[in-house]
Motif scaffolding. Sequence first.
Motif, short mmCIF file in Angstrom:
data_model
loop_
_atom_site.label_atom_id
_atom_site.label_comp_id
_atom_site.label_asym_id
_atom_site.label_seq_id
_atom_site.Cartn_x
_atom_site.Cartn_y
_atom_site.Cartn_z
N CYS A 148 0.82 -1.23 0.00
CA CYS A 148 0.00 0.00 0.00
C CYS A 148 0.85 1.27 0.00
O CYS A 148 1.94 1.30 0.55
CB CYS A 148 -0.88 0.02 1.24
N PHE B 73 1.07 5.63 0.93
CA PHE B 73 0.75 6.39 2.14
C PHE B 73 -0.52 7.23 2.03
O PHE B 73 -1.07 7.66 3.04
CB PHE B 73 1.93 7.34 2.48
N LYS C 33 0.97 -5.43 3.41
CA LYS C 33 2.14 -4.60 3.78
C LYS C 33 1.69 -3.15 3.68
O LYS C 33 1.65 -2.58 2.59
CB LYS C 33 3.29 -4.89 2.82
N GLU D 35 4.85 2.27 5.25
CA GLU D 35 5.64 2.46 6.48
C GLU D 35 5.43 3.88 7.04
O GLU D 35 5.82 4.16 8.16
CB GLU D 35 7.13 2.18 6.21
N VAL E 17 -0.32 -0.63 -5.05
CA VAL E 17 -0.71 0.75 -5.39
C VAL E 17 0.41 1.64 -4.88
O VAL E 17 0.79 1.56 -3.71
CB VAL E 17 -2.04 1.16 -4.73
N GLY E 18 0.95 2.47 -5.75
CA GLY E 18 2.03 3.36 -5.32
C GLY E 18 2.62 4.09 -6.49
O GLY E 18 2.01 4.22 -7.55
N SER E 19 3.83 4.55 -6.28
CA SER E 19 4.47 5.41 -7.27
C SER E 19 5.42 4.61 -8.14
O SER E 19 5.57 3.41 -7.99
CB SER E 19 5.27 6.48 -6.55
N ALA F 70 9.83 1.83 -7.90
CA ALA F 70 9.11 0.91 -7.02
C ALA F 70 8.08 0.09 -7.76
O ALA F 70 8.10 -1.14 -7.75
CB ALA F 70 8.45 1.70 -5.90
N ILE G 183 -1.05 -0.29 -9.34
CA ILE G 183 -1.35 1.06 -9.82
C ILE G 183 -0.08 1.87 -9.66
O ILE G 183 0.37 2.11 -8.56
CB ILE G 183 -2.47 1.73 -9.01
N ASN H 121 -1.87 -0.28 -10.14
CA ASN H 121 -2.24 1.14 -10.16
C ASN H 121 -1.06 2.01 -9.75
O ASN H 121 -0.48 1.79 -8.70
CB ASN H 121 -3.38 1.40 -9.18
N MET H 122 -0.76 3.02 -10.56
CA MET H 122 0.44 3.82 -10.31
C MET H 122 0.12 5.31 -10.30
O MET H 122 -1.00 5.71 -10.09
CB MET H 122 1.49 3.46 -11.34
N CYS I 241 -4.16 10.33 -5.91
CA CYS I 241 -3.78 9.90 -7.26
C CYS I 241 -4.77 10.47 -8.28
O CYS I 241 -4.47 10.51 -9.46
CB CYS I 241 -3.76 8.38 -7.34
N GLU J 258 4.75 13.86 -11.84
CA GLU J 258 3.63 13.95 -10.89
C GLU J 258 4.14 14.74 -9.68
O GLU J 258 5.07 14.30 -9.00
CB GLU J 258 3.20 12.55 -10.45
N PHE K 124 -11.77 0.59 -10.49
CA PHE K 124 -10.86 1.74 -10.63
C PHE K 124 -10.04 1.52 -11.89
O PHE K 124 -9.14 0.68 -11.92
CB PHE K 124 -9.98 1.84 -9.39
P1 NAD Z 1 5.63 4.50 -2.98
O1 NAD Z 1 5.80 3.88 -4.31
O2 NAD Z 1 6.77 5.28 -2.42
O3 NAD Z 1 5.28 3.37 -1.89
C1 NAD Z 1 4.27 2.42 -2.13
C2 NAD Z 1 4.67 1.11 -1.46
O4 NAD Z 1 5.80 0.54 -2.14
C3 NAD Z 1 5.06 1.29 0.00
O5 NAD Z 1 4.47 0.25 0.74
C4 NAD Z 1 6.59 1.20 -0.02
O6 NAD Z 1 7.09 0.62 1.16
C5 NAD Z 1 6.88 0.32 -1.23
N1 NAD Z 1 8.12 0.68 -1.97
C6 NAD Z 1 8.52 1.92 -2.30
N2 NAD Z 1 9.67 1.85 -3.00
C7 NAD Z 1 9.99 0.55 -3.13
C8 NAD Z 1 11.08 -0.17 -3.75
N3 NAD Z 1 12.04 0.44 -4.41
N4 NAD Z 1 11.08 -1.49 -3.68
C9 NAD Z 1 10.09 -2.14 -3.04
N5 NAD Z 1 9.06 -1.51 -2.43
C10 NAD Z 1 9.00 -0.19 -2.47
O7 NAD Z 1 4.30 5.39 -3.07
P2 NAD Z 1 3.77 6.42 -2.01
O8 NAD Z 1 4.62 7.64 -2.07
O9 NAD Z 1 3.54 5.74 -0.73
O10 NAD Z 1 2.30 6.76 -2.63
C11 NAD Z 1 2.05 7.83 -3.51
C12 NAD Z 1 2.03 7.35 -4.96
O11 NAD Z 1 1.02 6.37 -5.14
C13 NAD Z 1 1.70 8.43 -5.97
O12 NAD Z 1 2.52 8.28 -7.09
C14 NAD Z 1 0.25 8.17 -6.33
O13 NAD Z 1 -0.16 8.65 -7.59
C15 NAD Z 1 0.23 6.68 -6.27
N6 NAD Z 1 -1.13 6.22 -6.08
C16 NAD Z 1 -1.81 5.76 -7.16
C17 NAD Z 1 -3.13 5.36 -7.04
C18 NAD Z 1 -3.91 4.92 -8.22
O14 NAD Z 1 -4.97 4.34 -8.03
N7 NAD Z 1 -3.42 5.15 -9.43
C19 NAD Z 1 -3.75 5.41 -5.78
C20 NAD Z 1 -3.01 5.88 -4.69
C21 NAD Z 1 -1.70 6.27 -4.86
#
Ligand code: NAD
Length: 543
Positions: free
Chosen positions: A165, A167, A191, A194, A242-244, A254, A272, A294-295, A328, A428, A495
Amino acid sequence: QIFAKFSTAPEPSSKLLNPPRVPNLIGGTFVDSKSLASIDVINPATQEVVSQVPLTTNEEFKAAVSAAKEAFPSWRNTPITTRQRIMFKLQELIRRDMDKLAMNITTEQGKTLKDAHGDVFRGLEVVEHACGMANLQMGGYVPNVSNGIDTYSIREPLGVCAGICPFNFPAMIPLWMFPVAATCGNTFVLKPSEKDPGASIMLAELAMEAGLPHGVLNIVHGTNDIVNAICDDDDIRAVSFVGSNIVSFLLTLAGMHIYSRASAKGKRVQYISRFSKNQLFLMGNLINFCAQSNMGAKNHGVVLPDASVDATLNALVAAGFGAAGQRCMALSTVVFVGDSKSWENKLMERAKTLKVNAGTEPDADLGPVISKPAKERILRLIQSGVDSGARLLLDGRNIVVPGYEHGNFIGPTILTDVTADMECYKEEIFGPVLLCMKADSLEEAMNIINKNKYGNGACIFTSSGVAARKFQTEIEAGQVGINVPIPVPLPFFSFTGNKASFAGDLNFYGKAGVNFYTQMKTVTQQWKDLPGSGGVSLAMPTS
Ligand code: NAD
């Protein structure tokens, strides 16, 4: 136990002296990790340490997966009606404790309390949808495909699934994942981010109070090591991410990293993030996978001259600056068709009235951004816009919030005269920054949007049905709003991000979510008096 520790913000002094350690959840028990390494969870409005999140050991991670594996046979055989009833109870408990969950989110993530309620509520809607999920798991049946032979298909759970997930929605996104997976009959390893793990463990406590058997939901904390362990583990059948795709640890991106690593192991990946499936394919050795990811995003709004002025300005301000731009689906770029000046000035006047404050303060419209590094990154991108010729119509960089002088605040910021080659447009920003662009026609505006690598959401403001219909048909975005700035679909849809904002085949929640967490089995049965003779035929059976 968990709620008592994490639902209220303890006094600063006690927090600094002895911040609680966030437990893992393994086989139905909340346990402290043996790991000595941990990360501080920091209140972004005050910089106080709220709690400490452990970097879970590999042994503990394996124990969580084993617990999920052990719980699977009995859980998959639990009647779907029983699984749904647990979701019925869970939605009731989430409603009961909504205020406590929201307070935890505001304390750890920074968003306003009202917005934190929205975070929980949009996740709650997925739980509500899971209460009737049997409808979506129905298979098909064709009788008598040949004489005395019937064929039917069944949707079966996969086994142990995992979710990683971000943040920005500490309650909604975990609730996109485990309720759907578990109601389909899977067991789960979650997970959380953090940066704000509290809501996940509070939700897990509620799920167990609702009757979720031990081991069906497990939680492990950590960062990239634990994520890599999830991707590599042979017992985990599917990964939702879901993340970046921000370049981070290990010089990997990531999202891309997780997608390619998990799918190389033959897992389903639900994902994402910011890169397109094609880019991800190039990065990874992708074999035998079904992905859903989802990204990141860059969501555009197009404003036509015939748009309703007040409603449009309110929508732009709310979607651009709400949650300090850390959604996002935040509207980060607006393209004005025709005369932009008067729109921009009115937009600035309205944005100026927003109150920036700690999320717990009743008058706050937007709170701080998540961390110091996030704030620095946003400031750098604003400056890069100015340096490359954009005009700073509203500058929120030097805001000071009385009583919260150390918070990661940035006030609403508007950059005009932005062009597609600027870094602030290509990246972004994920902060309270609205970029303004100009176009002479709807076609030109759509062309700008369609050339952007992201495709999460796009919206149009107009009173012309013809223009809206053209936009809906020709725009390359997963979620389209017509006079609606943040068109996040309700759970009976899915979504549906597009281009670099989504990688995979099966979206989160809704019918697609059920398909992701299940696999098809097709049965062909014969019930007829078998002829005693006729011999053996080695030819391909035909009817
Ligand atoms: P992030 O990618 O930094 O972290 C997401 C998860 O990935 C966390 O649990 C983190 O511990 C893990 N992670 C990060 N880097 C990693 C790596 N190198 N190797 C393994 N695991 C890793 O994202 P964030 O900053 O927590 O969230 C914001 C991002 O999420 C924004 O880019 C936003 O657009 C995106 N987001 C997208 C959607 C969607 O539906 N498109 C929804 C919510 C958030």
